[in-house]
Scaffold this active site. Structure first.
Site, PDB file in Angstrom:
ATOM      1  N   ASP A 131      13.192  -5.178  22.341  1.00  0.00           N
ATOM      2  CA  ASP A 131      12.457  -5.287  21.127  1.00  0.00           C
ATOM      3  C   ASP A 131      10.952  -5.527  21.639  1.00  0.00           C
ATOM      4  OD1 ASP A 131      11.783  -5.403  18.793  1.00  0.00           O
ATOM      5  OD2 ASP A 131      12.316  -7.656  18.448  1.00  0.00           O
ATOM      6  N   ASN A 136       8.640  -5.417  18.665  1.00  0.00           N
ATOM      7  CA  ASN A 136       7.836  -5.977  17.509  1.00  0.00           C
ATOM      8  C   ASN A 136       8.419  -7.531  17.070  1.00  0.00           C
ATOM      9  OD1 ASN A 136       9.850  -5.040  16.436  1.00  0.00           O
ATOM     10  ND2 ASN A 136       8.828  -3.533  15.172  1.00  0.00           N
ATOM     11  N   ASP A 155      11.268  -7.699  15.590  1.00  0.00           N
ATOM     12  CA  ASP A 155      12.152  -7.508  14.288  1.00  0.00           C
ATOM     13  C   ASP A 155      13.620  -7.918  14.999  1.00  0.00           C
ATOM     14  OD1 ASP A 155      12.741  -5.108  15.681  1.00  0.00           O
ATOM     15  OD2 ASP A 155      12.536  -4.169  13.906  1.00  0.00           O
ATOM     16  N   ASP A 185      13.495  -0.990  20.601  1.00  0.00           N
ATOM     17  CA  ASP A 185      12.799   0.112  19.997  1.00  0.00           C
ATOM     18  C   ASP A 185      12.280   0.862  21.299  1.00  0.00           C
ATOM     19  OD1 ASP A 185      10.296  -1.604  20.693  1.00  0.00           O
ATOM     20  OD2 ASP A 185      10.896  -2.595  18.762  1.00  0.00           O
ATOM     21  N   ASP A 200      27.815  14.232  22.428  1.00  0.00           N
ATOM     22  CA  ASP A 200      28.823  13.590  21.926  1.00  0.00           C
ATOM     23  C   ASP A 200      29.998  14.251  21.378  1.00  0.00           C
ATOM     24  OD1 ASP A 200      28.809  10.535  20.548  1.00  0.00           O
ATOM     25  OD2 ASP A 200      29.399  11.727  18.837  1.00  0.00           O
ATOM     26  N   GLU A 209      31.023  14.451  26.495  1.00  0.00           N
ATOM     27  CA  GLU A 209      31.726  13.498  26.403  1.00  0.00           C
ATOM     28  C   GLU A 209      33.001  13.850  26.000  1.00  0.00           C
ATOM     29  OE1 GLU A 209      32.377   9.338  23.858  1.00  0.00           O
ATOM     30  OE2 GLU A 209      32.122  11.016  22.926  1.00  0.00           O
TER      31      GLU A 209
HETATM   32  O1  TEU Z   1      32.360   8.240  20.800  1.00  0.00           O
HETATM   33  C1  TEU Z   1      33.597   9.096  20.852  1.00  0.00           C
HETATM   34  C2  TEU Z   1      34.917   8.498  20.916  1.00  0.00           C
HETATM   35  O2  TEU Z   1      35.823   8.917  20.479  1.00  0.00           O
HETATM   36  C3  TEU Z   1      35.233   7.092  21.345  1.00  0.00           C
HETATM   37  O3  TEU Z   1      34.679   6.690  22.656  1.00  0.00           O
HETATM   38  C4  TEU Z   1      34.882   6.012  20.173  1.00  0.00           C
HETATM   39  O4  TEU Z   1      34.060   5.201  20.421  1.00  0.00           O
HETATM   40  C5  TEU Z   1      36.071   5.095  20.029  1.00  0.00           C
HETATM   41  O5  TEU Z   1      36.550   4.407  20.895  1.00  0.00           O
HETATM   42  C6  TEU Z   1      37.462   6.211  19.668  1.00  0.00           C
HETATM   43  O6  TEU Z   1      38.711   5.135  19.466  1.00  0.00           O
HETATM   44  C7  TEU Z   1      31.293   8.907  20.584  1.00  0.00           C
HETATM   45  C8  TEU Z   1      30.157   7.846  20.608  1.00  0.00           C
HETATM   46  O7  TEU Z   1      29.998   7.372  21.956  1.00  0.00           O
HETATM   47  C9  TEU Z   1      30.518   6.585  19.981  1.00  0.00           C
HETATM   48  O8  TEU Z   1      29.470   5.597  19.947  1.00  0.00           O
HETATM   49  C10 TEU Z   1      30.469   6.934  18.562  1.00  0.00           C
HETATM   50  O9  TEU Z   1      30.879   6.194  17.572  1.00  0.00           O
HETATM   51  C11 TEU Z   1      31.456   8.343  18.103  1.00  0.00           C
HETATM   52  O10 TEU Z   1      31.348   9.209  19.427  1.00  0.00           O
HETATM   53  C12 TEU Z   1      31.342   9.127  17.089  1.00  0.00           C
HETATM   54  O11 TEU Z   1      29.741   9.563  17.131  1.00  0.00           O
HETATM   55 CA    CA Z   2      11.881  -3.634  17.129  1.00  0.00          CA
END
Ligand code: TEU
Ligand code: CA
Length: 593
Positions: free
Chosen positions: A62, A64, A66, A70, A240, A294
């Site tokens: 952080d 600032n 809060d 950031d 993601d 992912e």
């Molecule tokens: O995560 C995908 C995901 O399905 C898992 O890792 C999830 O966190 C959970 O454990 C399912 O049981 C990705 C991101 O990394 C995560 O932070 C997000 O919450 C999710 O997608 C949605 O965007």
């Molecule tokens: Ca901050």
């Protein structure tokens, strides 16, 4: 002859990744390696030779007061990362978001989250990263957006709104949701929307409606926003839940057994490869960037179809087999070393030299590395954290370090539901504990081991109040009370710290092609506690021996294997490399054979 020359050439830019950077640094000339092939047939690429460090901006630094990390805070800590030796930073989402899921719910893909700063702060961060010859990779969250995204605000208004088909709308069935699909954050994956009386699909929170990739307009919007960031000079994306983007258009019910792990039904939809190839042709192929998907719900058998370089889809993926060994659907489970070894061997066997892997055992969605895969007791925290580092940096694949793991940060001592911020935990509490399906104690005991907030507590920089994370009087999530002993300042001062060991391992990997590209062989898959493997490239051969146990071990090397000369170890061992190695608890050694 030809092979020898290749190796000689190969040694030069590798050193550049690690040494103080001359003008020809990788940041400016990443393609310089692309015409080279290793002796065992890998195309050399900067992202295969890099070590990536994941920053969860909310919890890093952080600036600032809060209590929320950031972008300016990150910029002030870049020298710390440079000193560690990492090459690439992956930034968890920094975009405008109402933070239902800490930024994984994006309201505006071209704006910086106000809490994290401004676009000027982002540009300054990117510049400062480049000045240090590091690279910056962004999180691309395009399976879903926030329900506050302008597209969704329009989409939900009426059935004939031009944005209607940016999302997935279906009528209900007999007054209920379209089908029995469940959300990863509890309950149905469908939410009834009053304006039109139809349901929209959300694999995650209600505030994270899934985007409709069937719609070419949506796809082209995604490609445009990718170009927006790439044209600023970012070096790639972590994508993601990317295997979820193509939906099975039959929308048929899942069977009871499929419902136990819906990710395997949601991943690898019918048009996934088509979309990824289109994204590659329209965007990625025009830049020298790295991509890592992912791969939640993707099996090891399916992995090559996403990462084989001849297919032009992704560079690498995060496969969940290893990282989720310690849990089954959020329920903690006992795991064994042979299981872990089998996963790494299988990964290696299934990926040929046209494919590349990632090596990671932690991130912002998982408990702390040392708490899950090592031993976070005061006796063994340091050696086991170093053993895990030895493994991460000597397996075949690009290593990903999650912030704080280089300090051996541990899980948080959660006491009750109020200690959690995570929407996954809070929804599950409401779904299970409130209606009395699960006791409070059982829930907290389990989630303390598996919960995502373990990894999301603020970075522990020093022993001042709030661990030097903020100058303010509060933090968005509590700091782990062990910050007085476990913090970056203390570890910088201690030559035997986990931090310094990471530094040494990263430097060793950077200058050792065999540890990056070398062939992997598990010497003893059945041993219950020892992970012993070789990495070989041309004439170079390394032996790694890891004692995953709180007990000492006399370990006899398999026949024909000699230890050789000790290159690095996590304990001050003076033993000569004979046939039998006397290993202390959690001892790790790397030998040059
Ligand atoms: O995560 C995908 C995901 O399905 C898992 O890792 C999830 O966190 C959970 O454990 C399912 O049981 C990705 C991101 O990394 C995560 O932070 C997000 O919450 C999710 O997608 C949605 O965007
Ligand atoms: Ca901050």
């Amino acid at each position: 002859m030809k092979l020898h020359r290749a190796l000689l050439l190969a040694a030069i830019p590798l050193a550049c990744l690690q040494l103080p950077q001359p003008a020809i640094a990788t940041a400016e000339t990443p393609t310089s390696q692309s015409d080279q092939t290793t002796e065992n047939g890998y195309h050399r690429r900067w992202w295969k030779e890099a070590v990536v460090y994941q920053i969860y901006p909310r919890s890093f630094q952080d600036s600032n007061g809060d209590g929320i990390g950031d972008l300016k805070g990150i910029t002030t800590r870049l020298d710390y990362l440079k000193k560690l030796g990492i090459n690439v930073i992956w930034l968890s989402p920094h975009y405008d978001s109402p933070n239902a899921d800490n930024g994984y719910d994006i309201r505006n893909y071209r704006k910086v989250m106000a809490e994290f700063g401004t676009m000027d702060d982002f540009d300054a961060l990117l510049k400062a990263v480049k000045q240090r010859h590091m690279k910056l990779v962004l999180d691309l969250v395009v399976n879903h957006s926030s329900d506050e995204h302008q597209w969704f605000v329009e989409s939900r208004k009426s059935k004939d709104n031009p944005y209607r088909d940016y999302y997935i709308w279906r009528p209900g069935k007999d007054g209920k949701a379209t089908n029995n699909w469940t959300s990863f954050f509890s309950g149905s994956a469908w939410k009834l929307d009053a304006a039109t009386g139809e349901y929209y699909l959300h694999y995650f929170a209600e505030k994270q409606p899934d985007l409709n990739w069937e719609n070419p307009k949506l796809r082209s919007e995604v490609y445009d926003l990718m170009k927006f960031w790439l044209d600023k000079g970012v070096d790639g994306f972590r994508m993601d839940v990317i295997p979820f983007i193509s939906k099975d258009q039959s929308f048929s019910d899942l069977t009871t057994s499929q419902l136990a792990h819906p990710e395997f039904k949601f991943a690898m939809g019918p048009r996934l490869h088509e979309y990824l190839q289109e994204m590659n042709a329209k965007v990625l192929s025009k830049y020298d960037v790295m991509t890592v998907g992912e791969a939640f719900g993707v099996t090891l058998d399916q992995t090559p179809s996403l990462v084989d370089e001849r297919r032009n889809e992704l560079n690498m993926v995060f496969n969940f087999s290893a990282v989720r060994l310690d849990q089954d659907n959020g329920v903690a489970r006992h795991w064994t070393i042979p299981e872990l070894k089998a996963i790494y061997s299988e990964q290696d066997q299934k990926l040929n030299n046209h494919s590349w892997n990632t090596i990671f055992l932690s991130n912002h969605d998982n408990p702390r590395l040392v708490s899950s895969f090592g031993d976070d007791s005061s006796t063994f925290r340091v050696p086991s954290a170093k053993l895990l580092a030895t493994m991460l940096f000597t397996l075949k694949g690009t290593p990903f370090v999650y912030q704080g793991d280089e300090l051996g940060m541990t899980n948080y001592p959660f006491k009750g539901i109020d200690d959690f911020d995570d929407i996954q935990v809070r929804n599950e509490w409401n779904a299970k504990v409130i209606p009395g399906k699960l006791s409070k104690e059982t829930f907290i005991a389990n989630i303390s081991k598996t919960g995502r907030d373990n990894a999301r507590t603020p970075m522990q920089w020093d022993n001042s109040p709030h661990a030097g994370f903020t100058s303010g009087d509060k933090t968005w999530l509590a700091v782990n009370p062990n910050y007085a002993e476990i913090n970056a300042a203390q570890e910088a001062a201690d030559p035997n710290s986990v931090y310094h060991y990471y530094q040494q391992m990263i430097a060793l990997r950077a200058k050792t092609p065999a540890l990056i590209y070398g062939d992997f062989k598990d010497l003893d898959p059945n041993s219950a506690t020892i992970f012993a493997y070789t990495r070989k490239l041309g004439k170079a051969s390394y032996l790694v021996v890891l004692n995953f146990s709180a007990m000492p071990a006399d370990y006899s090397l398999p026949s024909r294997i000699r230890a050789g000369h000790l290159v690095i170890g996590n304990l001050a061992s003076h033993e000569k490399g004979g046939k039998t190695l006397q290993l202390a608890p959690w001892e790790a050694r790397v030998y040059k054979q």
